[in-house]
Write a protein that holds these residues in place. Structure first.
Motif, mmCIF file in Angstrom:
data_model
loop_
_atom_site.group_PDB
_atom_site.id
_atom_site.type_symbol
_atom_site.label_atom_id
_atom_site.label_comp_id
_atom_site.label_asym_id
_atom_site.label_seq_id
_atom_site.Cartn_x
_atom_site.Cartn_y
_atom_site.Cartn_z
ATOM 1 N N SER A 134 0.817 -1.212 0.000
ATOM 2 C CA SER A 134 0.000 0.000 0.000
ATOM 3 C C SER A 134 0.849 1.261 0.000
ATOM 4 C CB SER A 134 -0.944 0.006 1.199
ATOM 5 O OG SER A 134 -0.220 0.033 2.413
ATOM 6 N N THR A 135 1.992 1.207 0.687
ATOM 7 C CA THR A 135 2.870 2.384 0.735
ATOM 8 C C THR A 135 3.398 2.733 -0.649
ATOM 9 O OG1 THR A 135 3.534 1.817 2.991
ATOM 10 C CG2 THR A 135 4.938 3.363 1.797
ATOM 11 N N GLY A 136 3.789 1.710 -1.405
ATOM 12 C CA GLY A 136 4.299 1.944 -2.753
ATOM 13 C C GLY A 136 3.235 2.501 -3.676
ATOM 14 N N LEU A 137 2.007 1.992 -3.557
ATOM 15 C CA LEU A 137 0.921 2.484 -4.399
ATOM 16 C C LEU A 137 0.553 3.915 -4.007
ATOM 17 C CD1 LEU A 137 -1.180 2.111 -6.573
ATOM 18 C CD2 LEU A 137 -2.642 0.936 -4.914
ATOM 19 N N ALA A 138 0.498 4.200 -2.708
ATOM 20 C CA ALA A 138 0.196 5.556 -2.250
ATOM 21 C C ALA A 138 1.257 6.535 -2.736
ATOM 22 C CB ALA A 138 0.098 5.582 -0.727
ATOM 23 N N ARG A 139 2.509 6.098 -2.706
ATOM 24 C CA ARG A 139 3.601 6.951 -3.172
ATOM 25 C C ARG A 139 3.440 7.253 -4.670
ATOM 26 N NH1 ARG A 139 7.559 3.698 -2.160
ATOM 27 N NH2 ARG A 139 7.674 4.266 0.045
ATOM 28 N N PRO A 163 -15.389 3.643 -9.662
ATOM 29 C CA PRO A 163 -15.755 2.593 -8.705
ATOM 30 C C PRO A 163 -16.574 1.477 -9.357
ATOM 31 C CG PRO A 163 -16.110 4.747 -7.743
ATOM 32 C CD PRO A 163 -15.844 4.968 -9.208
ATOM 33 N N ASN A 164 -16.015 0.302 -9.347
ATOM 34 C CA ASN A 164 -16.671 -0.854 -9.942
ATOM 35 C C ASN A 164 -15.861 -2.080 -9.550
ATOM 36 O OD1 ASN A 164 -18.522 -2.323 -11.476
ATOM 37 N ND2 ASN A 164 -18.499 -0.823 -13.137
ATOM 38 N N THR A 165 -16.253 -3.247 -10.041
ATOM 39 C CA THR A 165 -15.511 -4.480 -9.782
ATOM 40 C C THR A 165 -14.832 -4.928 -11.070
ATOM 41 O OG1 THR A 165 -17.072 -5.155 -8.062
ATOM 42 C CG2 THR A 165 -15.631 -6.859 -8.963
ATOM 43 N N TYR A 166 -13.516 -5.169 -10.979
ATOM 44 C CA TYR A 166 -12.736 -5.547 -12.150
ATOM 45 C C TYR A 166 -11.958 -6.827 -11.857
ATOM 46 C CZ TYR A 166 -13.568 -0.574 -12.988
ATOM 47 O OH TYR A 166 -14.153 0.657 -13.143
ATOM 48 N N ASP A 167 -11.798 -7.663 -12.879
ATOM 49 C CA ASP A 167 -10.950 -8.845 -12.709
ATOM 50 C C ASP A 167 -9.530 -8.471 -13.114
ATOM 51 O OD1 ASP A 167 -11.701 -8.581 -15.380
ATOM 52 O OD2 ASP A 167 -11.401 -10.701 -15.796
ATOM 53 N N ILE A 168 -8.593 -8.764 -12.237
ATOM 54 C CA ILE A 168 -7.201 -8.402 -12.462
ATOM 55 C C ILE A 168 -6.322 -9.411 -11.744
ATOM 56 C CG2 ILE A 168 -7.098 -6.862 -10.453
ATOM 57 C CD1 ILE A 168 -5.318 -4.988 -12.173
ATOM 58 N N TYR A 169 -5.136 -9.630 -12.243
ATOM 59 C CA TYR A 169 -4.255 -10.602 -11.608
ATOM 60 C C TYR A 169 -3.731 -10.075 -10.277
ATOM 61 C CZ TYR A 169 -4.390 -13.434 -15.824
ATOM 62 O OH TYR A 169 -4.813 -14.217 -16.866
ATOM 63 N N TRP A 170 -3.695 -10.950 -9.301
ATOM 64 C CA TRP A 170 -3.302 -10.606 -7.935
ATOM 65 C C TRP A 170 -1.900 -10.023 -7.866
ATOM 66 C CZ3 TRP A 170 0.298 -13.348 -4.654
ATOM 67 C CH2 TRP A 170 0.278 -12.936 -3.317
ATOM 68 N N ASP A 171 -1.005 -10.464 -8.718
ATOM 69 C CA ASP A 171 0.384 -10.001 -8.659
ATOM 70 C C ASP A 171 0.662 -8.873 -9.657
ATOM 71 O OD1 ASP A 171 0.193 -11.491 -10.967
ATOM 72 O OD2 ASP A 171 2.070 -12.586 -10.682
ATOM 73 N N ALA A 172 -0.404 -8.185 -10.101
ATOM 74 C CA ALA A 172 -0.221 -7.080 -11.050
ATOM 75 C C ALA A 172 0.687 -6.014 -10.456
ATOM 76 C CB ALA A 172 -1.577 -6.474 -11.409
ATOM 77 N N SER A 173 1.535 -5.442 -11.287
ATOM 78 C CA SER A 173 2.419 -4.359 -10.848
ATOM 79 C C SER A 173 1.606 -3.065 -10.731
ATOM 80 C CB SER A 173 3.553 -4.161 -11.846
ATOM 81 O OG SER A 173 3.034 -3.719 -13.094
ATOM 82 N N ILE A 174 2.181 -2.063 -10.093
ATOM 83 C CA ILE A 174 1.512 -0.765 -9.971
ATOM 84 C C ILE A 174 1.233 -0.192 -11.349
ATOM 85 C CG2 ILE A 174 1.828 1.627 -9.233
ATOM 86 C CD1 ILE A 174 3.263 0.562 -6.752
ATOM 87 N N ARG A 180 -4.587 -0.336 -16.272
ATOM 88 C CA ARG A 180 -5.920 -0.948 -16.357
ATOM 89 C C ARG A 180 -6.997 0.058 -15.921
ATOM 90 N NH1 ARG A 180 -8.397 -5.960 -15.665
ATOM 91 N NH2 ARG A 180 -10.628 -5.626 -16.000
ATOM 92 N N MET A 181 -6.718 0.823 -14.863
ATOM 93 C CA MET A 181 -7.686 1.819 -14.404
ATOM 94 C C MET A 181 -7.911 2.888 -15.467
ATOM 95 S SD MET A 181 -8.792 0.793 -11.475
ATOM 96 C CE MET A 181 -8.710 -0.840 -12.265
ATOM 97 N N LYS A 182 -6.842 3.278 -16.159
ATOM 98 C CA LYS A 182 -6.989 4.271 -17.238
ATOM 99 C C LYS A 182 -7.817 3.688 -18.381
ATOM 100 C CE LYS A 182 -5.999 8.228 -19.296
ATOM 101 N NZ LYS A 182 -6.730 8.083 -20.549
ATOM 102 N N LYS A 183 -7.590 2.444 -18.697
ATOM 103 C CA LYS A 183 -8.351 1.789 -19.758
ATOM 104 C C LYS A 183 -9.836 1.727 -19.392
ATOM 105 C CE LYS A 183 -8.677 -2.596 -22.292
ATOM 106 N NZ LYS A 183 -8.093 -3.967 -22.454
ATOM 107 N N GLU A 184 -10.127 1.379 -18.140
ATOM 108 C CA GLU A 184 -11.518 1.290 -17.698
ATOM 109 C C GLU A 184 -12.154 2.674 -17.652
ATOM 110 O OE1 GLU A 184 -13.179 -1.355 -17.458
ATOM 111 O OE2 GLU A 184 -11.581 -2.863 -17.466
#
Length: 348
Positions: A134-139, A163-174, A180-184
């Motif tokens: 979470s720290t890395g993503l917040a940064r 805000p929605n539900t998306y399928d994404i791989y658990w080990d996805a990089s930041i 993916r968020m930009k695409k959505e």
């Protein structure tokens, strides 16, 4: 005699082959977990083969785990464990589990992107469902260079999250997560929504910013188009008194400026806090969203109710809805009733 011996040998050989096939099937193709529900194993960057086996053990049978280890020791898996979230379905045997883990054939997670107030809150919520810290993503979400990569800055990056539900791989990089968020986001802002925003002379970030205020004002989706229309009237008003437009005077922006979201009452002295988010002292919209707005909030702005109201005040029955007014005198009468209700309940 020779024919009889040959026949017996053939039968014996057949029995041995069948027994061998049975053993192979038993070890490698019967249910790995022996359970009736799907189980998952999460493999992170700190895992090696030994720790992987330890994670598999609680959800495997002794003979299927043994078969898995035999296969792994004759493959690259023994030296290279792939990160990810892997399903162990009731129908999957040791061979299938091995093949998925060896080839990185993981199952995605259902990632819920929530409507939250800050990017720190967003990082905390998303990291609970993903491998990332979470720290890395917040940064990253507070880094101007990262935000610019996706077409935003640190004050507007909240507008990228829908805000929605998306399928994404658990080990996805930041980077993969934000891409993916930009695409959505771009998919959400289809031609229909783009045209509605243009008709209001607003761009998607401005719509999202206004929606964030609307969402903070009420959780009542039915009333949101009314509130959106009122703030839009203020935003677009041009007269001798308000040549730059009437200030939005939105109390939620004061909470955001003070970074005190627990405030239940806004006092006069708070209205002078020095902040670009203070919509009492600064005309127009704040620099960016004061939260990640809901889809209902965004669509409420795009499909706002058109009326002449310029003021609103929470109803004294604390229903979460509002009394609307055209004139300031009407508004002050509504505000007086609401203040009396607050005092009666001892809300400070």
């Amino acid at each position: 005699m020779t024919r009889q011996l040959s026949k017996r040998y053939l039968i014996l050989a057949g029995v041995c082959v069948l027994a061998l096939l049975g053993l192979v099937y038993y070890y490698f193709f019967t249910s790995f977990t022996g359970r009736s529900v799907t189980k998952y194993v999460y493999v992170d960057q700190d895992d090696n083969f030994d720790s992987l086996v330890s994670k598999l053990k609680p959800n495997s049978k002794a003979h299927t785990l043994q078969a898995f280890c035999i296969l792994a020791r004759h493959s690259t898996l023994i030296h290279h464990v792939r990160t990810g979230r892997y399903a162990m379905k009731p129908s999957m045997g040791a061979f299938t589990v091995f093949r998925h883990l060896k080839n990185g054939m993981q199952d995605p997670v259902d990632l819920v992107v929530p409507s939250v107030r800050t990017m720190r809150d967003m990082a905390g919520a998303l990291s609970k469902k993903l491998m990332m810290d979470s720290t890395g993503l917040a940064r990253a979400l507070t880094d101007e260079s990262v935000c610019r990569k996706y077409g935003y800055d640190t004050t507007t990056i909240a507008a990228m999250f829908i805000p929605n539900t998306y399928d994404i791989y658990w080990d996805a990089s930041i980077d993969k997560l934000l891409s993916r968020m930009k695409k959505e986001h771009d998919k959400f802002w289809d031609s229909s929504r783009q045209e509605k925003a243009q008709a209001l002379h607003l761009d998607p970030i401005q719509v999202t910013t206004l929606a964030s205020i609307v969402d903070e004002e009420t959780a009542n989706n039915a009333e949101k188009p009314m509130i959106a229309g009122m703030y839009y009237n203020r935003l677009m008003l041009r007269d001798a008194k308000y040549p730059q437009g009437m200030p939005l005077q939105a109390d939620p922006t004061i909470k955001f400026a003070l970074k005190d979201f627990a405030l239940k009452r806004i006092y006069h002295a708070m209205l002078f806090v020095k902040s670009p988010y203070n919509t009492y002292t600064n005309p127009g919209l704040p620099p960016g969203p004061i939260r990640v707005p809901s889809i209902a909030g965004i669509d409420a702005v795009l499909n706002m109710a058109h009326h002449n109201y310029l003021y609103m005040c929470a109803k004294p029955d604390f229903s979460g809805t509002h009394d609307f007014a055209v004139t300031y005198a009407e508004h002050m009468a509504n505000a007086k009733r609401y203040a009396a209700a607050l005092n009666q309940r001892g809300i400070k």
